[in-house]
Design a protein around this motif. Sequence first.
Motif, short mmCIF file in Angstrom:
data_model
loop_
_atom_site.label_atom_id
_atom_site.label_comp_id
_atom_site.label_asym_id
_atom_site.label_seq_id
_atom_site.Cartn_x
_atom_site.Cartn_y
_atom_site.Cartn_z
N GLY A 1 0.88 -1.14 -0.14
CA GLY A 1 0.05 0.07 0.06
C GLY A 1 0.84 1.15 0.00
N GLY A 2 0.20 2.43 0.06
CA GLY A 2 0.98 3.63 0.27
C GLY A 2 1.08 4.25 -1.15
N SER A 3 1.18 3.44 -2.22
CA SER A 3 1.17 3.91 -3.67
C SER A 3 0.72 2.52 -4.29
N ALA A 4 0.34 3.02 -5.64
CA ALA A 4 -0.34 1.77 -6.27
C ALA A 4 0.70 0.58 -6.95
N MET A 5 0.62 -0.53 -6.66
CA MET A 5 1.32 -1.67 -6.96
C MET A 5 1.09 -1.84 -8.57
N LYS B 1 -6.40 -3.30 -8.39
CA LYS B 1 -7.23 -2.15 -8.10
C LYS B 1 -6.85 -1.89 -6.82
N GLN B 2 -7.31 -0.68 -6.12
CA GLN B 2 -7.03 -0.29 -4.98
C GLN B 2 -8.07 -0.90 -3.71
N GLY B 3 -9.06 -1.72 -4.37
CA GLY B 3 -9.71 -2.70 -3.51
C GLY B 3 -11.34 -2.26 -3.17
N VAL C 1 -1.40 -8.72 -1.88
CA VAL C 1 -2.68 -8.20 -1.26
C VAL C 1 -2.41 -6.49 -1.52
N GLN C 2 -3.18 -5.88 -2.23
CA GLN C 2 -2.98 -4.46 -2.22
C GLN C 2 -4.13 -3.66 -1.35
N ALA C 3 -3.42 -2.68 -0.48
CA ALA C 3 -4.45 -1.96 0.21
C ALA C 3 -4.21 -0.43 0.11
N TRP C 4 -5.35 0.19 0.36
CA TRP C 4 -5.17 1.48 0.10
C TRP C 4 -5.76 2.29 1.27
N GLY C 5 -5.10 3.39 1.74
CA GLY C 5 -5.26 3.97 2.80
C GLY C 5 -4.72 5.33 3.12
N MET C 6 -5.04 6.18 4.07
CA MET C 6 -4.47 7.39 4.50
C MET C 6 -3.88 7.40 5.84
N THR C 7 -3.01 8.38 6.14
CA THR C 7 -2.74 8.61 7.61
C THR C 7 -4.10 8.97 8.31
N GLU C 8 -4.79 9.77 7.61
CA GLU C 8 -6.16 10.47 8.31
C GLU C 8 -7.10 9.37 8.40
N GLU D 1 7.15 8.10 0.39
CA GLU D 1 7.18 9.44 0.95
C GLU D 1 6.67 10.38 0.21
N TRP D 2 6.22 11.53 0.97
CA TRP D 2 5.47 12.64 -0.05
C TRP D 2 6.64 13.56 -0.17
N ILE D 3 6.55 14.35 -1.38
CA ILE D 3 7.29 15.39 -1.68
C ILE D 3 6.08 16.58 -2.24
N THR E 1 -5.93 15.13 -6.66
CA THR E 1 -6.22 16.60 -6.66
C THR E 1 -5.13 17.08 -5.93
N LYS E 2 -4.63 16.35 -4.89
CA LYS E 2 -3.28 16.82 -4.16
C LYS E 2 -2.12 17.14 -4.84
N ASP E 3 -1.45 18.22 -4.80
CA ASP E 3 -0.34 18.43 -5.60
C ASP E 3 1.03 17.92 -4.97
N GLY F 1 -8.65 13.63 -1.68
CA GLY F 1 -7.93 14.39 -2.70
C GLY F 1 -7.35 13.12 -3.65
N ASP F 2 -8.07 11.97 -3.56
CA ASP F 2 -7.87 10.81 -4.71
C ASP F 2 -9.06 10.96 -5.65
N VAL F 3 -8.68 10.82 -6.76
CA VAL F 3 -9.81 10.83 -7.94
C VAL F 3 -9.89 9.36 -8.42
N VAL G 1 4.06 14.51 -4.78
CA VAL G 1 4.62 13.47 -5.41
C VAL G 1 4.76 12.45 -4.52
N LYS G 2 4.66 11.16 -4.81
CA LYS G 2 5.06 10.27 -3.73
C LYS G 2 6.18 9.40 -4.16
N SER G 3 7.31 9.24 -3.37
CA SER G 3 8.62 8.70 -4.06
C SER G 3 8.88 7.74 -2.82
P1 AMP Z 1 -0.58 8.78 3.54
O1 AMP Z 1 -1.29 9.52 4.26
O2 AMP Z 1 0.95 8.92 3.25
O3 AMP Z 1 -0.57 7.24 3.64
O4 AMP Z 1 -0.99 8.86 1.83
C1 AMP Z 1 -2.07 8.47 1.44
C2 AMP Z 1 -2.22 8.64 -0.09
O5 AMP Z 1 -1.42 7.69 -0.52
C3 AMP Z 1 -3.61 8.31 -0.49
O6 AMP Z 1 -4.41 9.36 -0.42
C4 AMP Z 1 -3.13 7.69 -2.00
O7 AMP Z 1 -3.07 8.96 -2.67
C5 AMP Z 1 -1.82 7.00 -1.75
N1 AMP Z 1 -2.04 5.75 -1.65
C6 AMP Z 1 -2.13 4.84 -0.59
N2 AMP Z 1 -2.47 3.60 -0.82
C7 AMP Z 1 -2.40 3.61 -2.19
C8 AMP Z 1 -2.69 2.61 -3.31
N3 AMP Z 1 -2.78 1.14 -2.91
N4 AMP Z 1 -2.35 2.75 -4.57
C9 AMP Z 1 -2.30 3.98 -4.92
N5 AMP Z 1 -2.39 5.22 -3.77
C10 AMP Z 1 -2.08 4.69 -2.80
#
Ligand code: AMP
Length: 556
Positions: A302-306, A358-360, A323-330, A444-446, A435-437, A418-420, A439-441
Motif C-alpha cells: 500500500g501507500g502507492s499503486a502496486m 485495483k485499490q480494493g 494483497v493491495q491495500a489503500w489507506g491514508m494517515t487520516e 514518502e511525500w514530496i 487533486t493534491k499536488d 484528494g484521490d480521484v 509526488v510520492k516517492s
Molecule cells: P499517506 O497518508 O501518506 O498514507 O498517503 C495516503 C495517500 O497515498 C492516498 O490518499 C493515496 O493518494 C496514496 N495511496 C495509498 N495507498 C495507495 C494505493 N494502494 N494505490 C495508490 N495510491 C495509494
Amino acid sequence: MLSGLMMEYPLTLNAIIEHASRMTPRKTIKTKLPDGRWHEYSYAEFHLRVRRLGNALAQLGVEPGDRVATFAWNNYQHLELYFGIPCAGAVIHTLNIRLSPDQLKYIIDHAEDKIIFVDGTLLPLIEPIADQLSTVRHFVLFNATAEQAGNLPNALRYEELMAAASDDYNWRCADENMALGLCYTSGTTGLPKGVLYSHRSMMLHTLGVLQAAALGPTEADVVLPVVPQFHAMAWGLPYAAAWVGASIVMPGPHLQPPPLADMIESERVTIAAGVPTIWNGLYHELRKNPRDISSITQLVVGGSAMPRGLIEAYERDFGVNVVQAWGMTEMSPIGSVAKLQSRHQSLDAAGRWDIKAKQGYFVPGVDARIVDDEGVELPWDGETMGELQVRGYWVARQYFKRAADVEHFTSDGWFRTGDVVTIDRDGYMTITDRTKDLVKSGGEWISSVDLENALISHPDVLEAAVIAVADERWGERPLAIVVPLAGEPDPEALNGYLLERFPKFWLPDRYVIVDEIPKTGVGKMDKKVLRQWRADGKLDPPSPGPFPQNEGRVGN
Ligand code: AMP
C-alpha cells in the motif's frame, strides 16, 4: 428511546496487551538489531516492560495528554513505546526519520513534544536541531553507546530508566476518547498536518484490520511490518498482531532487499507489509539470489499503486499472493483492500490480477462516495471519475490544532481524500488521479508546491512547476519544468539550492527548460496540460537527466 443494557467497556489500548499476555504469553517478538543479531522475547516479558515504561514515563513527569515522540526504526523498543506511551495516557508522536531538520523542528514544535525517544542509529539526524527544541525536556536513547548520549542535551538512557522502574503499574488511559497517537502527513502547501488518533478510533481500526475482509492476521501468523512505525502506525499491524498473539518480526534498520529476503525465509514470515518500492526491490533480489518465501500468505502492499506486472510476477515466479491495500494517515490508515471475492474464484489468472491491481473494496467500517466538482454524488459504474470522500469509525474529523476546514472536510461530515477514483459495481475502487499536488516517492511525500516556491526564489528562475512522473522503482519522482529569467540555469546549482531546504530525496531528477508554463483560465499553472505534454513526449529531456536517476532516494 429505550437504551440497550450492555456494558460500556472502554475501547482502550491496555485491553490488547492484557489479552495477549494472558492468551499467548509464550509467543515471541523478534527484532533484527543494528549489528545484525536477533533480539527475542515473549509477550509476557513484553507486557512487563510496557508496565515498567509506564512508571518510567511517570517519573519523567509525563502527564495524560502530553505528546511524547519517537524517532526510530521498527524494533521492540518502538513497540514498547507504541503501548507504553498511550497506556500512560500520553500521546505517541511518531516522527518521520526521512524529514529535513527544518521539517522535523516544525513538527516537534507544533506537537509540543515533551520527550523524544531516539534510536541511537539515527542520532546524526536529530542532533543538528536538538538544542533548538524549546518544548523538549529530555531525549531518551536506546541502541546507543555511552559516548553517543553525550552529544544531546538532557539525554537519558532507555535501559537505565527501565531498570530503575517498577513493573507494578496502573494504566492511565481509562477514557476511550483520550488521544492515543499523533502522526503528521504532508500538506500540498508544505505545512504538515497532524492526525490525532484516539484510543477508541485505534481500537476499532484494529478490529477492522483483524477482519478477514481486511488483513485478518491470526495467532498462527508471523507478521513482518516493513512499513515504518512512523508511517500511519505501521498500518495498524503491530496492534492487530499483538491482539491475536501473532509472532512479530521487526526488521530494525535492515530494509534492503537481501536482509529482508533472508528474514522472510528464516522466520517463515506469513504476512509482510510494505510500499511497492520495497517489494520491487525484493523481487529483483529473489530473481538474482533465490530464497524460499513460500511461507508468505499475504504480501501486503500500500501507500502507492502496486504495478499489475509486479503482482503478476510475484504470483507467477514465486507463487506469492499480493494483497493491495489503500489507506491514508487520516484513516488510521486502512480504507480498502483488494482481496478477491467468492465470484472471482472462477476467473483466469489474468482476470484475478486485474482485480488485485485495483485499490480494493472498502472494508466494513469505512463508508465511501465519489462526487464531482460541485459535490454531486456520482455513480459506481467503474467509469465515472470523481473525488473520493470517506467517513467511518477511524477517519479524522479535523487536524490537530486546526479548525475543520472545508478544503479537507465537507459540511455534511465526510473527509475529502484528494484521490480521484472510479468505483465499479462490485465496490472495487481504482485511483486514476490526485487533486493534491504531491509526488510520492518510495512511499514518502514530496510537496511540488514547496519545490516550486523554492525554485522561483532562485535568482535565475522566472517560473517553475513540478510534476510527478512515473518511476519503475520509486513509484513517482519529481520533474521540474523551469522558465529561466535569463540564460540557462544550471540544474546542479538549482539542486544545490534546494538541498539547503529539503531532504535529498526531494530533489528533482530532471529539469526541463520551457519558454512558458501553461495556465488555466484563472491564471494558475495548468498541471493537467503539463502532464499531457509529458505523456506526449514533449517534456522528454534531450539526453538522460543531469542526475543519476533517483539519487537521494529514500530507503524504505
Ligand atoms: P499517506 O497518508 O501518506 O498514507 O498517503 C495516503 C495517500 O497515498 C492516498 O490518499 C493515496 O493518494 C496514496 N495511496 C495509498 N495507498 C495507495 C494505493 N494502494 N494505490 C495508490 N495510491 C495509494
